[in-house]
Design a protein around this motif. Sequence first.
Motif, PDB file in Angstrom:
ATOM      1  N   HIS A 212       5.760   1.660   7.306  1.00  0.00           N
ATOM      2  CA  HIS A 212       5.108   2.603   8.209  1.00  0.00           C
ATOM      3  C   HIS A 212       6.003   2.824   9.400  1.00  0.00           C
ATOM      4  O   HIS A 212       6.492   1.874   9.978  1.00  0.00           O
ATOM      5  CB  HIS A 212       3.803   2.025   8.730  1.00  0.00           C
ATOM      6  CG  HIS A 212       2.787   1.883   7.648  1.00  0.00           C
ATOM      7  ND1 HIS A 212       2.115   2.956   7.149  1.00  0.00           N
ATOM      8  CD2 HIS A 212       2.344   0.806   6.988  1.00  0.00           C
ATOM      9  CE1 HIS A 212       1.297   2.528   6.212  1.00  0.00           C
ATOM     10  NE2 HIS A 212       1.392   1.235   6.093  1.00  0.00           N
TER      11      HIS A 212
ATOM     12  N   ARG B 141       5.507   4.416  23.793  1.00  0.00           N
ATOM     13  CA  ARG B 141       4.650   4.591  24.955  1.00  0.00           C
ATOM     14  C   ARG B 141       5.494   5.061  26.116  1.00  0.00           C
ATOM     15  O   ARG B 141       6.430   4.395  26.516  1.00  0.00           O
ATOM     16  CB  ARG B 141       4.010   3.271  25.339  1.00  0.00           C
ATOM     17  CG  ARG B 141       3.010   2.863  24.295  1.00  0.00           C
ATOM     18  CD  ARG B 141       2.295   1.649  24.712  1.00  0.00           C
ATOM     19  NE  ARG B 141       1.287   1.372  23.710  1.00  0.00           N
ATOM     20  CZ  ARG B 141       0.120   0.843  23.984  1.00  0.00           C
ATOM     21  NH1 ARG B 141      -0.180   0.530  25.200  1.00  0.00           N
ATOM     22  NH2 ARG B 141      -0.738   0.619  23.039  1.00  0.00           N
ATOM     23  N   THR B 142       5.129   6.193  26.651  1.00  0.00           N
ATOM     24  CA  THR B 142       5.871   6.666  27.830  1.00  0.00           C
ATOM     25  C   THR B 142       5.368   5.893  29.024  1.00  0.00           C
ATOM     26  O   THR B 142       4.183   5.663  29.183  1.00  0.00           O
ATOM     27  CB  THR B 142       5.623   8.154  28.040  1.00  0.00           C
ATOM     28  OG1 THR B 142       4.205   8.346  28.072  1.00  0.00           O
ATOM     29  CG2 THR B 142       6.185   8.944  26.901  1.00  0.00           C
ATOM     30  N   SER B 143       6.282   5.485  29.841  1.00  0.00           N
ATOM     31  CA  SER B 143       5.879   4.622  30.954  1.00  0.00           C
ATOM     32  C   SER B 143       5.223   5.462  32.020  1.00  0.00           C
ATOM     33  O   SER B 143       5.680   6.545  32.382  1.00  0.00           O
ATOM     34  CB  SER B 143       7.106   3.936  31.524  1.00  0.00           C
ATOM     35  OG  SER B 143       8.048   4.917  31.900  1.00  0.00           O
TER      36      SER B 143
ATOM     37  N   TYR C 299       1.402   5.412  -0.528  1.00  0.00           N
ATOM     38  CA  TYR C 299       0.744   6.715  -0.573  1.00  0.00           C
ATOM     39  C   TYR C 299       1.433   7.566  -1.616  1.00  0.00           C
ATOM     40  O   TYR C 299       2.622   7.862  -1.514  1.00  0.00           O
ATOM     41  CB  TYR C 299       0.826   7.381   0.801  1.00  0.00           C
ATOM     42  CG  TYR C 299       0.283   8.793   0.827  1.00  0.00           C
ATOM     43  CD1 TYR C 299       1.072   9.851   1.230  1.00  0.00           C
ATOM     44  CD2 TYR C 299      -1.022   9.048   0.458  1.00  0.00           C
ATOM     45  CE1 TYR C 299       0.580  11.135   1.256  1.00  0.00           C
ATOM     46  CE2 TYR C 299      -1.520  10.334   0.479  1.00  0.00           C
ATOM     47  CZ  TYR C 299      -0.724  11.368   0.880  1.00  0.00           C
ATOM     48  OH  TYR C 299      -1.211  12.638   0.916  1.00  0.00           O
TER      49      TYR C 299
ATOM     50  N   LYS D 225       4.841   2.807  15.891  1.00  0.00           N
ATOM     51  CA  LYS D 225       3.904   3.596  16.687  1.00  0.00           C
ATOM     52  C   LYS D 225       4.682   4.499  17.608  1.00  0.00           C
ATOM     53  O   LYS D 225       5.810   4.229  17.933  1.00  0.00           O
ATOM     54  CB  LYS D 225       3.084   2.663  17.566  1.00  0.00           C
ATOM     55  CG  LYS D 225       1.922   2.027  16.868  1.00  0.00           C
ATOM     56  CD  LYS D 225       1.085   1.364  17.933  1.00  0.00           C
ATOM     57  CE  LYS D 225       0.075   0.451  17.273  1.00  0.00           C
ATOM     58  NZ  LYS D 225      -0.672  -0.271  18.254  1.00  0.00           N
ATOM     59  N   GLN D 226       4.030   5.526  18.075  1.00  0.00           N
ATOM     60  CA  GLN D 226       4.687   6.421  19.031  1.00  0.00           C
ATOM     61  C   GLN D 226       5.074   5.642  20.258  1.00  0.00           C
ATOM     62  O   GLN D 226       4.335   4.817  20.749  1.00  0.00           O
ATOM     63  CB  GLN D 226       3.725   7.506  19.448  1.00  0.00           C
ATOM     64  CG  GLN D 226       3.621   8.592  18.429  1.00  0.00           C
ATOM     65  CD  GLN D 226       2.848   9.748  18.984  1.00  0.00           C
ATOM     66  OE1 GLN D 226       2.703   9.849  20.183  1.00  0.00           O
ATOM     67  NE2 GLN D 226       2.377  10.609  18.112  1.00  0.00           N
TER      68      GLN D 226
ATOM     69  N   LYS E 150       0.879  -1.167   0.000  1.00  0.00           N
ATOM     70  CA  LYS E 150       0.000   0.000   0.000  1.00  0.00           C
ATOM     71  C   LYS E 150       0.914   1.214   0.000  1.00  0.00           C
ATOM     72  O   LYS E 150       1.729   1.381   0.886  1.00  0.00           O
ATOM     73  CB  LYS E 150      -0.849  -0.018   1.252  1.00  0.00           C
ATOM     74  CG  LYS E 150      -1.831   1.106   1.350  1.00  0.00           C
ATOM     75  CD  LYS E 150      -2.706   0.878   2.554  1.00  0.00           C
ATOM     76  CE  LYS E 150      -3.287   2.172   3.026  1.00  0.00           C
ATOM     77  NZ  LYS E 150      -3.981   2.059   4.271  1.00  0.00           N
TER      78      LYS E 150
END
Lengths: 380, 354
Positions: free
Chosen positions: A369, A375-377, A303, A372-373, A301
């Motif tokens: 891609h 994750r802040t703990s 863009y 993902k951002q 896919k």
Amino acid sequence: MASSARWNHVWVGSETGILKGVNLRRRQATNYVAASALRRDEGVCAMCWGDPSESEILVGCLDRSVKLFSTEKGKFTESRQCLGGEGSFCGLAVHDSSIITCVESGLLKVWRDASSENMETQVGAGMCRMRQNPAQPQCVGTGGKENALKVWDLHRPEEPIFRAKNVRNDWLNLRVPVWERDLQFLPGSEKIVTCTGHHQVRLYDPSSPQRRPVLQATYGEYPLTALSLTPGADSVVVGSSHGDMAVIDLRQAGRLVKCLKGFAGSVRSVHCHPTLPLVASCGLDRFLRVHNIEDKRLVHKVYLKSRLNCLLLTSREKWDDEEPEPAAPQADVKEEKDELWDGMETVATRTVLKRTADPNVRETQLGKHPKKQKRTSAGP
Amino acid sequence: MASGAAGSAEGPGPGDAARAPEQALFPPGFSVSEIKNKQRRHFMFLRWKQQQRKASSVTGICRAAFNLLFPANQSDVCLIQEKLANKKKRRKEREALGDKAPPKPVPKTIENQRVYDETTVDPNDEEVAFDESTDEFAPYFNRQTVPKILITTSDRPRGRTVRFCEQLSTIIPNSHVYYRRGLALKRIIPQCISRDFTDLIVINEDRKIPNGLVLSHLPDGPTAHFRMSSVRLRKEIKRKGKEPTEHQPEVILNNFTTRLGHSIGRMFASLFPHDPQFIGRQVATFHNQRDYIFFRFHRYIFKSEKKVGIQELGPRFTLKLRSLQKGTFDSKFGEYEWIHKHREMDTSRRKFHL
């Protein structure tokens, strides 16, 4: 790198006039522009391969110019104006080094290089699509809005060799409207399959005595805008204006085999690979998608930032065995050798080729891609 | 009461687990996410989180002491008390450490965790800039056309919708409300084009409340179909100001980051005239959050350099985009640029499209 244009798997034409070459293996898209300034009225409306070895592409634009793009060199080599009639191109084909064009007002014209003995015919107004029969290059089929399917032989352009008849009146005794949006010739026989704006898929057989469609199937509630044959030619892939794409079986009386998902906008063009089970599609939602027909999976896919109008898929096989490395390591090697070569008497201007950047070629790196951002703990 | 609550909130775990030591409360094959009852699942999840926190932070002897102090049969009230106790402990630790304390952790919100959208517009991108500068809104942004809006409703509107349309027309300058007398939109549109209207707004009504909005840019522009909710008329807004004046308002568009968001943002911007009159101190805001677009209309006044007072005037409503179609309104044969497909696009809670 201009020379890597030949390794692009998919060529997509957009509304802004940019021809994009997408290399699916290296996940890169490259923009090729004819002139240095983009213009809206140069939007691509039709594309076809210039020769059977797929080294040239004919690009038809909104301002009625046909440009020749060479995949070997990676740039536009020629351009010619094909005026006459009104509207944009609805079909482009090549036959014996002459170009066949058809515009929406119905003017079908064969352009030879000498610009004399150009043959033209009127095929009726409201044209939507013109396609060439790959088995018999002098036969073309045309269809449009309120314009039934006609097959023309270019050697005898006065009368079509096959003119389709509309189906019988429906159950209210009303005439069924005709709107052929896309058509394809089935290989190995003279049959033609079309998809209509009234969500029907029809199969015509000129060799049979009836001029009515041999098979009619309906799919969905929205106009079907694009059509392509699967390998094996027993089913077709259709795309609609609502973003539904489906595989319909012709040998089993129009049964819906499977649906391919993931679209958010109207599908403008669909192209199947002749041997691999892959289908590429592009549309108004600015994405190019490649699905695997057998297990309905979305393989790629991409863009591409403008609305996409038409696409061409290479019929090369064995995508994995191709030249995988870009010219970057070669460039390093060349730099080391520069001193050697400078000492010697040089004949080839290799260094010049490497350093000058083609202003018309801009590469955009796609990559997968981004993750993902992070994750802040939370918590101690 | 407390023990009763504990009994009902235990869930499918062993009934006497409340009395057993805490380590056996979660046998290895047990997963909190398989409990179907939301209340019980929440309770078991809190219990599990506590266990994890204790296992990571508290060491051997302390754990034994902890178990003595806080025996395993707990109810929700005790859990909350534990939570407060932990919070106090953490604050004390932080104050004790002083400067060496680790920075405060940022709480996770859905906006923080949003999946990166590859169609996010990069301001330096030439191709997108060219696309935008030559699309259907280019005449407005090049100041070649002045917006002229036609507002109408679905057939036979009831009182609330009629009043909403009137209030909308006071907010949007150069707009006209017309009664829809059962006319087909496809017939209205050529007439609008011939009378130089640039936009058409149709408020759809269902059961006497407005619930949909179709916004069509006129010469051949895109048509956006929204679902409208939370409509509040002027008299239902608390602490509102006086009537909006005839001055042209400023427009604020918040958080339209993706390519689709850009198109919709430009569509909203093209409803209002290009030059706001700052004397009027009025501002219309379209704020996009999690694919919902909130519309508010305020009057502001600067009390000092940094302090602003705002007064809400005018109606407020929330919109959610359902589809964006390429030409003017043609639901049967039109080509769609974007359609909201609920079963395909709403699978992730952290993915947004605008």
